[in-house]
Design a protein around this motif. Structure first.
Motif: not given
Length: 207
Positions: A177-180, A141-145
């Motif tokens: 994008a790396s965080d996701a 569940s990503p936030g603002i990317i």
């Protein structure tokens, strides 16, 4: 590695950036028969990650109902079909990773339909973790990317939007994008995790 998208241009660009052997396939995930045929073609594999979606927003009373219906077609049913027809081709130790989003948990004006879609995906993932076991099923569940998905905004508008969000978040930045990608790798590699919604939102749910 097998990657699929509706856009051949995006597939070619992704293939050039990835190392190793990459097979690309043009696929519309909202077309159930296309999805079925795609998984029959690729055969057995280890992990399925479904991030394909075209999202939109708008105030509830001002949004055309067909736009909300298409939102479900693109984000929910696309992932539903992929999980349904992809599950039978997964190895016993395989996994499925779906993509929800912060507005399923953080209520925002203009996100009624998108929030509902994301909540449905989170529920789907957790239910499938039981039904498809021992295949593991999890949800990111990503936030603002910061991704090219907002490329239609002008550079100034996009930077102002990101700065406004970053100032409110506990981590003081928007995601990358790396965080996701790191969250997906964690869910693939940790074989003791299933039925989990992994929040990658910089604390957005808390504010």
């Amino acid at each position: 590695m097998v990657i699929a998208s509706r856009s051949k241009a995006k597939l070619q660009a992704a293939k050039e950036q990835l190392n190793g052997s990459v097979s690309i396939h043009v696929l519309n995930t909202t077309d159930e028969e296309q999805v079925r045929g795609f998984f029959e073609e690729i055969g057995s594999y280890n992990h399925l990650v479904i991030s394909a979606a075209e999202t939109s927003g708008g105030k509830f009373l001002e949004t055309d109902s067909e736009a909300s219906r298409q939102l479900f077609e693109n984000k929910f049913w696309g992932q539903y079909y992929a999980a349904k027809y992809g599950a039978s081709q997964l190895t016993a130790n395989g996994s499925i990773t779906l993509f929800s989003g912060v507005v399923a948990y953080k209520k925002m004006v203009g996100s009624a339909a998108l929030g509902a879609v994301n909540a449905a995906i989170s529920n789907l993932g957790q239910t499938l973790a039981l039904e498809l076991a021992p295949i593991r099923v999890n949800v990111v569940s990503p936030g603002i990317i910061d991704t090219p998905s907002r490329s239609k905004m002008s550079l100034d508008a996009r930077e102002q939007f990101y700065d406004t969000i970053a100032d409110k978040l506990p981590v003081k930045r928007v995601g990358s994008a790396s965080d996701a990608a790191q969250s997906v790798l964690y869910l693939i590699q940790n074989t003791f995790v299933t039925g989990t919604v992994l929040h990658v939102d910089g604390g957005h749910r808390l504010i």
